[in-house]
Structure formats: structure tokens, C-alpha cells
Design an enzyme around this catalytic site. Structure first.
Site, PDB file in Angstrom:
ATOM      1  N   HIS A  34       0.981  -0.862  -0.005  1.00  0.00           N
ATOM      2  CA  HIS A  34       0.155   0.194  -0.054  1.00  0.00           C
ATOM      3  C   HIS A  34       0.777   1.088   0.191  1.00  0.00           C
ATOM      4  CE1 HIS A  34      -3.098  -2.897   0.796  1.00  0.00           C
ATOM      5  NE2 HIS A  34      -4.857  -1.599   1.024  1.00  0.00           N
ATOM      6  N   HIS A  57       0.886  -3.336   9.300  1.00  0.00           N
ATOM      7  CA  HIS A  57       3.088  -3.898   8.953  1.00  0.00           C
ATOM      8  C   HIS A  57       3.278  -2.950  10.269  1.00  0.00           C
ATOM      9  CE1 HIS A  57       2.530  -4.732   4.395  1.00  0.00           C
ATOM     10  NE2 HIS A  57       1.563  -3.923   4.849  1.00  0.00           N
TER      11      HIS A  57
END
Length: 302
Positions: free
Chosen positions: A177, A229
Site C-alpha cells: 500500500h 505493517h
């Protein structure tokens, strides 16, 4: 003859993108990530699983759609007002052709850069195999087989039933992303800086650029708050996307003639147009009319 050149160019472009796209599909559908071990008392892996604030489909729609829409709209305005860079004479007819070719040249570089970013991201993910912050929540390790006294665990102790989520939890670095959003929005910022000319309203262009980079930064930060993440994964993805954007614009750009790396970096900092006008004027005075046979003219905005 012209039509053959156009079709050949399009075919080469499609093949070039497919060369990167096919391995991406292979990574996603066939490959398994590196099996990295863990410590059972690693608190960085104990966060809960959450749904994405920015789902992948929304990232694709905005990340790809917004720059393409901007290119199509701005190039149409530049063509209408005759402020764009004029193409060679043999492609000026019919009238719509210069617009289509200009848009194609800009968008094809953008699509190729997006594919290159995703390709490099997948290589990193499957090679490193870093565990996501919610790994324990989807892995559900066997408590009897996972204690702090065991030290570094490399065996498969997961009892979770969702195998897809467990495999996906091993693809933390770098953040896809982050890499895609930064690439797309930085490319859009550079494009706006070079091509969008609003006389007496420079701040309006700056607002659009701020909106673009804000979307990218929000996407990056959401990956941390969603426990998808670690912060290092997001930083690595952002740097990857930024680096690919700079290299793609530097090596393949058709936005300005003879674009240089210094020009790209200056455009990102907001000073590109002043630098370009100065250097282009100096080169024009020194070279005269040399190298201008292939252009019918270049629009100049003061």
C-alpha cells in the site's frame, strides 16, 4: 506506415508491462513466502487482526484512477487552449490524435512504473517473509509448543484454520500500500507541477499537490494503525515507491524535453518550473535551432 509504427509501439508497450505483470501473478497465486521464525514472547506480533481502512480495491481505484483522470482532463484543456507541446507534423491529423498520443505517452509510463513498483514490492515480500504485527492472532500458535523457553521458533506451530491469512501474515515487508500510493501520488505531483499552468493561481496547483500527497501519507499511516505493517515496512515501501517514481520519470518521461534527475527532484520540491525555464532558455540560446526539426513548436507560458 504511421499506423504500423503506432501499433508496433503499443504492442511493445503491452508486452513490456506484461513482462512485469505475469511474475506478479505468479508470486500471488503460486509462490510461498520465506518461512521466517519468531519468538513466542515477541510483543510486536501480538496485535489484533483488523480490517483494512484502505482496502486494496480502493487503493487501486484512487491510486490508478486519479492520476489518469487528471492527465486526460489537463491534456484536453492544454490541447484546447494550444498550450501543450505540439507533436510532429505527421500526427497532427485528425485533430484528436495529438491529444490521444500525448495522453498515451504519459499514461503508459505511469502504468509501467506502477507495475515495476508492484513487481519489486512482491520480490521483497516473498524474499524477506517478515511477519505482520497481527501474526499471532491469525496463526493462533499452540501454547504448549510455543513458550518463551523455546527461544527462536521455526517449526509450524500455527493452529489457525485460515491458511490464506496465515500466509498473507508473512508478507509484511515492504508495504505494498505504501509503495503504490507513494509512487502514484508523487507521479501525479510531478505531472501537475510540470503540466498544469494556472496563471496567477499557483496556490491552487499547490493545493492539488498537497491533497495528492496527503492521500498517500494517510494510506501509509493507516497500515500502521491497522496493524498490517510495522513502521519500518511502511517506510521501506514508501522509499521504494519514491525511488521508482524518480527513476521512471527520469528515464522515460515525456513531460518535458531532456528531463534530468535534478529537474525531477526540483519539481517535487516545488521549484521545477523556474529551473526548467531558465535551463531551457540557456540551452536554446546556445543551440539555436538545432534539434528542433521534429517539433512544430513548444508552447511557452510566462
Amino acid at each position: 506506415m504511421i499506423e504500423k509504427r503506432v501499433y508496433r509501439k503499443i504492442a511493445i508497450d503491452v508486452v513490456s508491462v506484461c513482462v512485469l505483470a505475469v511474475p506478479i501473478l505468479v508470486f500471488i497465486t503460486v509462490m510461498k513466502p520465506y518461512h521466517r521464525g519468531f519468538f513466542c514472547d515477541d510483543e510486536s506480533l501480538m496485535h489484533p487482526f483488523k480490517e483494512d481502512t484502505i482496502p486494496t480495491w480502493l487503493l487501486g481505484v484512487i491510486g490508478l484512477g486519479l492520476p489518469i483522470i487528471c492527465v486526460l482532463t489537463i491534456e484536453a484543456l492544454l490541447t484546447k487552449t494550444n498550450k501543450g507541446v505540439i507533436l510532429p507534423k505527421d500526427v497532427l491529423s485528425p485533430k484528436i490524435r495529438p491529444y490521444l498520443e500525448r495522453c498515451y505517452d504519459i499514461i503508459r509510463v505511469f502504468i509501467f512504473g506502477t507495475a515495476a513498483t508492484q513487481f519489486l514490492t512482491e520480490i521483497g515480500k516473498f524474499s524477506v517473509g517478515r511477519l505482520r504485527p497481527h501474526f499471532f492472532d491469525v496463526c493462533k500458535p499452540n501454547i504448549t509448543k510455543c513458550t518463551s523457553t523455546l527461544g527462536y521458533v521455526t517449526d509450524d506451530v500455527c493452529e489457525g484454520t485460515d491458511i490464506k491469512k496465515i500466509l498473507h501474515a508473512r508478507l509484511s515487508f515492504p508495504s505494498g500500500h505504501a509503495s503504490i500510493s507513494i509512487f502514484c501520488m508523487v507521479y501525479l505531483m510531478v505531472y501537475l507541477q510540470i503540466r498544469l499552468k494556472i496563471q496567477g493561481a499557483d496556490l491552487a496547483k499547490a493545493v492539488l499537490q498537497v491533497v495528492a500527497i496527503t492521500l498517500a501519507i494517510f494510506t501509509c499511516l493507516s497500515r500502521i494503525s491497522d496493524y498490517k505493517h510495522h513502521w519500518g515496512d511502511v517506510l521501506g515501501g514508501a522509499l521504494l515507491g519514491f525511488a521508482v517514481c524518480v527513476l521512471v520519470v527520469w528515464c522515460l518521461s515525456v513531460l518535458v524535453p531532456d528531463v534530468s534527475l535534478q529537474t525531477i527532484l526540483l519539481s517535487i520540491s516545488g521549484n521545477q518550473m523556474t529551473h526548467y525555464r531558465r535551463t531551457h532558455q540557456e540551452s536554446s540560446e546556445s543551440q539555436g535551432s538545432e534539434g528542433m526539426d521534429g517539433l512544430t513548436g513548444v508552447a511557452v507560458n510566462n
